[in-house]
Design a protein around this motif. Structure first.
Motif, PDB file in Angstrom:
ATOM      1  N   LEU A 200      38.606  61.323  20.439  1.00 58.34           N
ATOM      2  CA  LEU A 200      37.641  61.213  21.529  1.00 58.34           C
ATOM      3  C   LEU A 200      38.328  61.178  22.885  1.00 58.34           C
ATOM      4  O   LEU A 200      37.842  61.771  23.850  1.00 58.34           O
ATOM      5  CB  LEU A 200      36.782  59.962  21.336  1.00 58.34           C
ATOM      6  N   ALA A 201      39.456  60.487  22.977  1.00 59.27           N
ATOM      7  CA  ALA A 201      40.203  60.416  24.234  1.00 59.27           C
ATOM      8  C   ALA A 201      41.671  60.171  23.903  1.00 59.27           C
ATOM      9  O   ALA A 201      41.999  59.376  23.019  1.00 59.27           O
ATOM     10  CB  ALA A 201      39.671  59.311  25.134  1.00 59.27           C
ATOM     11  N   THR A 202      42.548  60.885  24.612  1.00 57.46           N
ATOM     12  CA  THR A 202      43.988  60.701  24.478  1.00 57.46           C
ATOM     13  C   THR A 202      44.567  60.637  25.883  1.00 57.46           C
ATOM     14  O   THR A 202      44.325  61.534  26.701  1.00 57.46           O
ATOM     15  CB  THR A 202      44.644  61.848  23.695  1.00 57.46           C
ATOM     16  N   TYR A 209      42.472  57.476  21.026  1.00 58.15           N
ATOM     17  CA  TYR A 209      41.217  56.882  20.542  1.00 58.15           C
ATOM     18  C   TYR A 209      40.573  57.899  19.599  1.00 58.15           C
ATOM     19  O   TYR A 209      39.953  58.859  20.039  1.00 58.15           O
ATOM     20  CB  TYR A 209      40.284  56.553  21.704  1.00 58.15           C
ATOM     21  N   GLN A 210      40.763  57.684  18.323  1.00 59.64           N
ATOM     22  CA  GLN A 210      40.336  58.667  17.331  1.00 59.64           C
ATOM     23  C   GLN A 210      38.821  58.673  17.157  1.00 59.64           C
ATOM     24  O   GLN A 210      38.164  57.641  17.295  1.00 59.64           O
ATOM     25  CB  GLN A 210      41.005  58.390  15.982  1.00 59.64           C
ATOM     26  N   GLY A 211      38.303  59.855  16.830  1.00 57.81           N
ATOM     27  CA  GLY A 211      36.876  60.004  16.574  1.00 57.81           C
ATOM     28  C   GLY A 211      36.550  60.134  15.104  1.00 57.81           C
ATOM     29  O   GLY A 211      35.413  60.477  14.748  1.00 57.81           O
ATOM     30  N   ARG A 212      37.537  59.863  14.235  1.00 57.11           N
ATOM     31  CA  ARG A 212      37.316  60.045  12.794  1.00 57.11           C
ATOM     32  C   ARG A 212      36.236  59.099  12.268  1.00 57.11           C
ATOM     33  O   ARG A 212      35.373  59.498  11.488  1.00 57.11           O
ATOM     34  CB  ARG A 212      38.633  59.837  12.053  1.00 57.11           C
ATOM     35  N   ARG A 213      36.274  57.855  12.735  1.00 54.89           N
ATOM     36  CA  ARG A 213      35.276  56.897  12.256  1.00 54.89           C
ATOM     37  C   ARG A 213      33.879  57.268  12.740  1.00 54.89           C
ATOM     38  O   ARG A 213      32.895  57.145  12.004  1.00 54.89           O
ATOM     39  CB  ARG A 213      35.638  55.489  12.726  1.00 54.89           C
ATOM     40  N   LEU A 214      33.787  57.740  13.991  1.00 52.13           N
ATOM     41  CA  LEU A 214      32.488  58.158  14.498  1.00 52.13           C
ATOM     42  C   LEU A 214      31.960  59.361  13.731  1.00 52.13           C
ATOM     43  O   LEU A 214      30.763  59.443  13.429  1.00 52.13           O
ATOM     44  CB  LEU A 214      32.592  58.488  15.992  1.00 52.13           C
ATOM     45  N   SER A 215      32.843  60.306  13.376  1.00 44.93           N
ATOM     46  CA  SER A 215      32.404  61.474  12.605  1.00 44.93           C
ATOM     47  C   SER A 215      31.912  61.065  11.228  1.00 44.93           C
ATOM     48  O   SER A 215      30.888  61.580  10.737  1.00 44.93           O
ATOM     49  CB  SER A 215      33.564  62.472  12.480  1.00 44.93           C
ATOM     50  N   ARG A 216      32.639  60.150  10.587  1.00 46.87           N
ATOM     51  CA  ARG A 216      32.176  59.668   9.274  1.00 46.87           C
ATOM     52  C   ARG A 216      30.835  58.976   9.400  1.00 46.87           C
ATOM     53  O   ARG A 216      29.954  59.141   8.547  1.00 46.87           O
ATOM     54  CB  ARG A 216      33.208  58.702   8.668  1.00 46.87           C
ATOM     55  N   TYR A 217      30.659  58.178  10.449  1.00 44.78           N
ATOM     56  CA  TYR A 217      29.393  57.469  10.655  1.00 44.78           C
ATOM     57  C   TYR A 217      28.247  58.454  10.875  1.00 44.78           C
ATOM     58  O   TYR A 217      27.148  58.271  10.340  1.00 44.78           O
ATOM     59  CB  TYR A 217      29.536  56.535  11.857  1.00 44.78           C
ATOM     60  N   ARG A 218      28.489  59.517  11.642  1.00 48.34           N
ATOM     61  CA  ARG A 218      27.446  60.520  11.874  1.00 48.34           C
ATOM     62  C   ARG A 218      27.064  61.214  10.567  1.00 48.34           C
ATOM     63  O   ARG A 218      25.880  61.468  10.315  1.00 48.34           O
ATOM     64  CB  ARG A 218      27.936  61.544  12.896  1.00 48.34           C
ATOM     65  N   ARG A 219      28.056  61.569   9.754  1.00 48.86           N
ATOM     66  CA  ARG A 219      27.747  62.226   8.479  1.00 48.86           C
ATOM     67  C   ARG A 219      26.951  61.300   7.568  1.00 48.86           C
ATOM     68  O   ARG A 219      26.011  61.725   6.875  1.00 48.86           O
ATOM     69  CB  ARG A 219      29.040  62.674   7.796  1.00 48.86           C
ATOM     70  N   TRP A 220      27.320  60.013   7.547  1.00 48.05           N
ATOM     71  CA  TRP A 220      26.590  59.045   6.720  1.00 48.05           C
ATOM     72  C   TRP A 220      25.153  58.904   7.196  1.00 48.05           C
ATOM     73  O   TRP A 220      24.208  58.876   6.392  1.00 48.05           O
ATOM     74  CB  TRP A 220      27.311  57.703   6.762  1.00 48.05           C
TER      75      TRP A 220
END
Length: 396
Positions: A200-202, A209-220
């Motif tokens: 999300l931001a570097t 600041y990784q967006g991996r958790r947000l992507s998993r949350y959106r898919r769920w």
């Protein structure tokens, strides 16, 4: 700078019923005014008020000042529509969305927010109550609540109108606060921030600041919505209603946390913040069907807004720079080539061999461009050259 503070109203059931009747009456009046504006072409505030002021007072039971606010609400809606059309946010004139927007009057939902000024709504800060005009007369002593920071900002800086909002059966007041701008300091350096989907931001410091958790949350969330929609029962519909906007609130919270941390680091180290200017990126790129939802839900614009207003509130310099080739340009030798970024995560310069994480390299390029741009922003304007002639006299 102007900020909004949202506080929650705690009306009794009788008060809530009167507030709902007031919102519905105001929005019925707004629909009526919008229809007249569309038919006559008169969309400025003064012209509309001359046409409809007496009618909406008599037909919808509005007092003088609420009627004025309804007219301004409609005029502002048409002003926003004109601005969106001019900026191209509704597509080309030949598109279906554009034709639909200009081919019918602006509509207002029955529970749409209604603005109130200080003549219609007054705050009792010590008692934490408000007094508000309604179609059944003045309602006094409606309690409200909020966080300590919100209440302090409200008490010290509230200025202007407040919006009455009904959302999911709850009532809120959104008040405008005018906070004085602190003096912006001269930065010793800059923090470049590269925004992305995977990360999300570097920052140019290497903070990621990784967006991996947000992507998993959106898919769920998408899977859960699909499961509930497939059931087609009343209980599933109720659960869908309760889950509405939960994903959006989660992303907003994440952007608040990221922006707050970046601004605090910049303030502590007396540096400025620089980001890429990504306006119009969704219109410039062509994606596969499976990538469209990911790009549409990318909250880069909101993160930029949070960084901008938090930096302004803290007195931190903030700049937007040209985003062209920030992920392909070598910050050491300046060589720019598509092959420099061999993979999404890795950068390797084909000329000098500089290698590292691609998002960090992009953040460094953003920082370097901010250094150059700030010189031009703060450079004094040179005085016009003196020619020796009397410029105030007309020579023959």
């Amino acid at each position: 700078m102007k900020l909004v503070v949202q506080v929650k109203l705690l009306p009794s059931p009788q008060q809530a019923a009167v507030l709902e009747a007031t919102l519905r009456a105001c929005n019925r009046a707004a629909d009526h005014v919008s229809q007249i504006a569309f038919e006559t072409g008169v969309k400025d505030r003064n012209g509309l008020q001359k046409l409809v002021y007496a009618d909406i007072k008599a037909a919808f039971g509005l007092s003088a000042q609420p009627a004025v606010r309804v007219v301004k609400k409609v005029a502002d809606a048409y002003g926003a529509l004109a601005a969106n059309l001019k900026a191209g946010r509704l597509g080309r004139p030949s598109s279906t969305r554009y034709r639909r927007a200009v081919g019918s009057p602006v509509g207002f939902r029955p529970e749409a927010a209604q603005p109130f000024d200080d003549r219609c709504l007054s705050w009792q800060m010590d008692a934490r109550t408000v007094s508000i005009w309604t179609v059944d007369g003045r309602l006094r002593g409606i309690r409200y609540t909020g966080s300590p920071d919100q209440l302090k900002t409200l008490a010290e800086h509230r200025k202007g109108e407040s919006d009455l909002v009904q959302r999911d059966g709850k009532w809120f007041l959104v008040a405008t606060c005018d906070i004085p701008d602190p003096e912006v300091y001269e930065p010793v350096d800059w923090i470049g921030v590269d925004r992305g989907i995977v990360n999300l931001a570097t920052t140019s410091d290497g903070t990621n600041y990784q967006g991996r958790r947000l992507s998993r949350y959106r898919r769920w969330q998408a899977r859960k919505r699909a499961e509930l929609q497939a059931k087609r029962t009343r209980s599933a519909t109720r659960r869908l209603t309760r889950r509405a906007k939960k994903e959006q609130r989660h992303a907003t919270h994440l952007n608040h946390r990221i922006s707050k941390e970046i601004v605090s680091v910049a303030q502590r180290t007396e540096r400025g913040i620089a980001v890429e200017q990504l306006d119009g990126i969704r219109e410039r790129v062509r994606l596969r069907r499976d990538q469209r939802a990911t790009l549409s839900s990318w909250p880069f614009h909101q993160l930029g807004q949070h960084l901008a207003y938090k930096a302004r509130r803290a007195g931190v310099p903030f700049l937007e720079v040209d985003p062209a080739y920030t992920s392909q340009r070598c910050p050491r030798c300046g060589h720019t080539e598509w092959a420099n970024r061999s993979t999404r995560d890795h950068f390797s310069c084909r000329r000098c061999g500089l290698a590292g994480p691609a998002d960090v390299v992009a953040g460094v390029n953003v920082r370097n461009r901010a250094r150059s741009a700030w010189v031009f922003v703060t450079a004094p304007v040179p005085a016009p050259a003196r020619t020796g002639r009397n410029v105030g006299r007309c020579d023959p």
